[in-house]
Design a protein around this motif. Structure first.
Motif, PDB file in Angstrom:
ATOM      1  N   ALA A 162     -35.855   4.967 -15.080  1.00  0.00           N
ATOM      2  CA  ALA A 162     -34.549   5.603 -15.255  1.00  0.00           C
ATOM      3  C   ALA A 162     -34.027   6.177 -13.938  1.00  0.00           C
ATOM      4  N   LEU A 163     -34.931   6.662 -13.086  1.00  0.00           N
ATOM      5  CA  LEU A 163     -34.519   7.158 -11.773  1.00  0.00           C
ATOM      6  C   LEU A 163     -34.031   6.021 -10.884  1.00  0.00           C
ATOM      7  N   TYR A 164     -34.759   4.908 -10.886  1.00  0.00           N
ATOM      8  CA  TYR A 164     -34.278   3.739 -10.139  1.00  0.00           C
ATOM      9  C   TYR A 164     -32.878   3.352 -10.621  1.00  0.00           C
ATOM     10  N   LYS A 165     -32.680   3.398 -11.924  1.00  0.00           N
ATOM     11  CA  LYS A 165     -31.398   2.973 -12.499  1.00  0.00           C
ATOM     12  C   LYS A 165     -30.253   3.892 -12.078  1.00  0.00           C
ATOM     13  N   ILE A 166     -30.452   5.206 -12.215  1.00  0.00           N
ATOM     14  CA  ILE A 166     -29.350   6.120 -11.937  1.00  0.00           C
ATOM     15  C   ILE A 166     -29.018   6.164 -10.447  1.00  0.00           C
ATOM     16  N   HIS A 167     -30.004   5.878  -9.599  1.00  0.00           N
ATOM     17  CA  HIS A 167     -29.752   5.920  -8.160  1.00  0.00           C
ATOM     18  C   HIS A 167     -29.304   4.578  -7.590  1.00  0.00           C
ATOM     19  N   SER A 168     -29.835   3.470  -8.114  1.00  0.00           N
ATOM     20  CA  SER A 168     -29.559   2.167  -7.505  1.00  0.00           C
ATOM     21  C   SER A 168     -28.916   1.159  -8.440  1.00  0.00           C
ATOM     22  N   GLY A 169     -28.779   1.507  -9.727  1.00  0.00           N
ATOM     23  CA  GLY A 169     -28.200   0.559 -10.672  1.00  0.00           C
ATOM     24  C   GLY A 169     -29.186  -0.486 -11.170  1.00  0.00           C
ATOM     25  N   ARG A 170     -30.451  -0.407 -10.764  1.00  0.00           N
ATOM     26  CA  ARG A 170     -31.486  -1.341 -11.199  1.00  0.00           C
ATOM     27  C   ARG A 170     -32.680  -0.565 -11.747  1.00  0.00           C
ATOM     28  N   LEU A 171     -33.480  -1.219 -12.572  1.00  0.00           N
ATOM     29  CA  LEU A 171     -34.624  -0.555 -13.192  1.00  0.00           C
ATOM     30  C   LEU A 171     -35.882  -0.607 -12.336  1.00  0.00           C
ATOM     31  N   PHE A 172     -35.783  -1.264 -11.188  1.00  0.00           N
ATOM     32  CA  PHE A 172     -36.976  -1.464 -10.371  1.00  0.00           C
ATOM     33  C   PHE A 172     -36.708  -1.014  -8.944  1.00  0.00           C
ATOM     34  N   MET A 173     -37.786  -0.764  -8.207  1.00  0.00           N
ATOM     35  CA  MET A 173     -37.670  -0.277  -6.839  1.00  0.00           C
ATOM     36  C   MET A 173     -37.177  -1.382  -5.900  1.00  0.00           C
ATOM     37  N   GLY A 174     -36.737  -0.954  -4.714  1.00  0.00           N
ATOM     38  CA  GLY A 174     -36.382  -1.909  -3.682  1.00  0.00           C
ATOM     39  C   GLY A 174     -34.896  -2.186  -3.548  1.00  0.00           C
ATOM     40  N   TYR A 175     -34.070  -1.497  -4.343  1.00  0.00           N
ATOM     41  CA  TYR A 175     -32.629  -1.731  -4.282  1.00  0.00           C
ATOM     42  C   TYR A 175     -31.930  -0.539  -3.616  1.00  0.00           C
ATOM     43  N   PRO A 176     -30.796  -0.788  -2.942  1.00  0.00           N
ATOM     44  CA  PRO A 176     -30.084   0.302  -2.264  1.00  0.00           C
ATOM     45  C   PRO A 176     -29.547   1.323  -3.262  1.00  0.00           C
ATOM     46  N   THR A 177     -29.564   2.574  -2.860  1.00  0.00           N
ATOM     47  CA  THR A 177     -29.062   3.639  -3.720  1.00  0.00           C
ATOM     48  C   THR A 177     -27.549   3.813  -3.547  1.00  0.00           C
ATOM     49  N   LEU A 178     -26.975   4.594  -4.440  1.00  0.00           N
ATOM     50  CA  LEU A 178     -25.537   4.862  -4.399  1.00  0.00           C
ATOM     51  C   LEU A 178     -25.119   5.431  -3.045  1.00  0.00           C
ATOM     52  N   GLY A 179     -25.902   6.356  -2.497  1.00  0.00           N
ATOM     53  CA  GLY A 179     -25.569   6.927  -1.203  1.00  0.00           C
ATOM     54  C   GLY A 179     -25.567   5.885  -0.100  1.00  0.00           C
ATOM     55  N   ALA A 180     -26.557   4.972  -0.138  1.00  0.00           N
ATOM     56  CA  ALA A 180     -26.626   3.919   0.872  1.00  0.00           C
ATOM     57  C   ALA A 180     -25.430   2.976   0.763  1.00  0.00           C
ATOM     58  N   TRP A 181     -25.075   2.587  -0.459  1.00  0.00           N
ATOM     59  CA  TRP A 181     -23.909   1.727  -0.655  1.00  0.00           C
ATOM     60  C   TRP A 181     -22.634   2.420  -0.158  1.00  0.00           C
ATOM     61  N   THR A 182     -22.552   3.736  -0.398  1.00  0.00           N
ATOM     62  CA  THR A 182     -21.355   4.473   0.003  1.00  0.00           C
ATOM     63  C   THR A 182     -21.163   4.440   1.518  1.00  0.00           C
ATOM     64  N   VAL A 183     -22.219   4.735   2.282  1.00  0.00           N
ATOM     65  CA  VAL A 183     -22.060   4.754   3.737  1.00  0.00           C
ATOM     66  C   VAL A 183     -21.992   3.345   4.309  1.00  0.00           C
ATOM     67  N   TYR A 184     -22.565   2.367   3.602  1.00  0.00           N
ATOM     68  CA  TYR A 184     -22.396   0.959   4.002  1.00  0.00           C
ATOM     69  C   TYR A 184     -20.926   0.570   3.918  1.00  0.00           C
TER      70      TYR A 184
END
Length: 486
Positions: A162-184
């Motif tokens: 659930a933490l992976y999901k709320i931060h990165s939109g995916r259920l698994f590790m290894g995906y960029p988080t919302l903050g990373a997408w924002t500054v990208y």
């Protein structure tokens, strides 16, 4: 009149300036502005350019927010105890769940107890009449600035996923988080401070640790930069010895030339680019970060309002005040975490949630008040919430039935500022607060709405990886929740 003949050599000699000038303009455009001069605005930054930095990027549409402060409540706060009162749940306290316990939705049913009524007194607040529990007296004063989303839901009942999901939109590790997408997508307005800052807890890292602010497959320049929770937020910020400015500047120019020479032989190496940029940022931070991180210039009234120096608010208060100072100076995304998962109340929810509220309520309200009085709340999006909610039934722990289990089918988050419609309650859950029954908001909907407020279109913000256009919001089209936008 005879025209002078022009040899082949003369032709290319005369045209070389134009060709070289065009090439130079292209290179300078890419270098200074971080994108190809011929790039389409459909995707930011231009993909395949090999240029990934934190210079400001253009938005897809007019933005209502230019920065984000995310107050992340690790562990899953209980919606029916804090924001979403359910009178029938209180009347049925101690009775069996009136249905199939399989509906509770977690991995097993052996620990499902009886119905557990709300633990705190509720009242309406502000002109909007927003419901809030009495353990949040300070936040309640800001009710007319909040948009309460009661209809959030997610895909997994376990913390990690659930933490992976709320931060990165995916259920698994290894995906960029919302903050990373924002500054990208947006870069930063201040090149002398990190674009994405993480303020963690002195008591320890949150569940999943640094994976909560990873850049995933995005270039590492976009990952979160954690500041130390105690002592100096950044080690080795001051030089070990003083030397004339001219000497320092000459040394930096030499290093810059050596870096560029090294980079020219290793183009499109994202790890190398990130390392070079981090060293450059560290040098620039020596001039600006100390001032940004110094709270001594704040008034006694401001420090008291946040709860700095008081127990149990001091730690969270300092980080909330620091978040305001950072966005004030152009930092794009700031996350504040608690340790491990203090809202995870499987046992003794009443005391557990009260303690968490006592630590966070006053600083959170002060942050909103501070941003509002300075006019910054109009351009700063503040987000409060966890990874999921809690069940309407108690969870058996030995002979105790005093806490609630995880609930992925409904939870409450709120937003404020940054173009959000204050004094609004959106969505609805069933009579027990267990399931969303009206205006559901998925995690992808939530992310798409945040990006929209920042001027980014979720479909146009992507990164090419192995031939796939990767997005924060996944493959299925999400919905921007326009109803909560002012």
């Amino acid at each position: 009149m005879n025209q002078p003949t022009q040899s082949r050599r003369d032709f290319f000699a005369r045209t070389s300036d134009g060709l070289l000038g065009a090439a130079l303009a292209q290179m300078l455009g890419a270098d200074f502005f971080g994108q190809s001069a011929t790039a389409s605005d459909d995707a930011l930054p231009p993909h395949g350019s090999g240029i990934y930095d934190l210079t400001p990027k253009p938005v897809h549409h007019p933005a209502t927010a230019k920065s984000v402060i995310q107050l992340f409540m690790n562990g899953g706060p209980s919606q029916m105890d804090l924001f979403d009162p359910k009178p029938l749940l209180g009347k049925m306290d101690g009775q069996p769940y009136p249905g199939n316990v399989e509906e509770i939705g977690n991995t097993g049913t052996s620990d499902v107890g009886v119905m557990l009524g709300g633990k705190y007194k509720f009242d309406r607040h502000g002109e909007s009449g927003m419901w809030m529990a009495d353990v949040l007296p300070h936040t309640a004063q800001m009710a007319d600035d909040l948009c309460m989303i009661h209809s959030m839901w997610t895909d997994h009942p376990n913390h990690d996923n659930a933490l992976y999901k709320i931060h990165s939109g995916r259920l698994f590790m290894g995906y960029p988080t919302l903050g990373a997408w924002t500054v990208y997508g947006l870069g930063s307005e201040n090149q002398n401070l990190p674009a994405y800052v993480v303020l963690s807890d002195p008591l320890g890292l949150p569940k999943n640790g640094t994976r909560n602010w990873t850049a995933g497959f995005l270039p590492p320049v976009y990952q979160g930069t954690p500041f130390r929770p105690t002592g100096s937020p950044i080690l080795n910020l001051k030089p070990q010895f003083d030397q004339p400015d001219a000497v320092t500047e000459t040394a930096r120019d030499l290093l810059k030339q050596l870096d560029q020479h090294h980079r020219n032989d290793r183009q499109y190496d994202a790890q190398l680019d990130a390392r070079i940029q981090s060293y450059g940022l560290a040098a620039r931070m020596q001039l600006s970060a100390s001032e940004a991180l110094d709270l001594s210039g704040e008034t006694a009234e401001t420090l008291s309002m946040y709860g700095v120096g008081a127990a149990p608010t001091d730690s969270f208060a300092r980080r909330c005040l620091l978040a305001r100072r950072l966005v004030e100076r152009g930092v794009r995304y700031v996350q504040i975490f608690l340790e491990e998962q203090p809202w995870d109340s499987h046992v003794d929810l009443e005391d557990n949630h009260r303690a968490a509220c006592e630590r966070t309520d006053r600083p959170v309200a002060a942050l909103l008040k501070d941003l509002k009085r300075s006019g910054m709340l109009d351009s700063t999006l503040v987000i409060w919430g966890g990874e999921f909610g809690r069940t309407p039934t108690s969870q058996r722990s030995g002979d105790l039935y005093t806490g609630r289990d995880h609930n992925m089918q409904a939870f409450t988050s709120w937003m404020a500022g940054g173009g959000i419609k204050g004094g609004t309650s959106y969505g609805k859950t069933d009579e027990f607060g267990h399931k969303v029954i009206e205006d559901p908001v998925s995690v992808h909907d939530f992310h798409a709405t945040i990006l929209h407020a920042l001027g980014l279109h979720h479909q146009k913000l992507f990164f090419n990886r192995s031939g796939l256009e990767e997005r924060l919001t996944g493959v299925q089209p999400p919905r921007v929740v326009h109803e909560i936008l002012a």
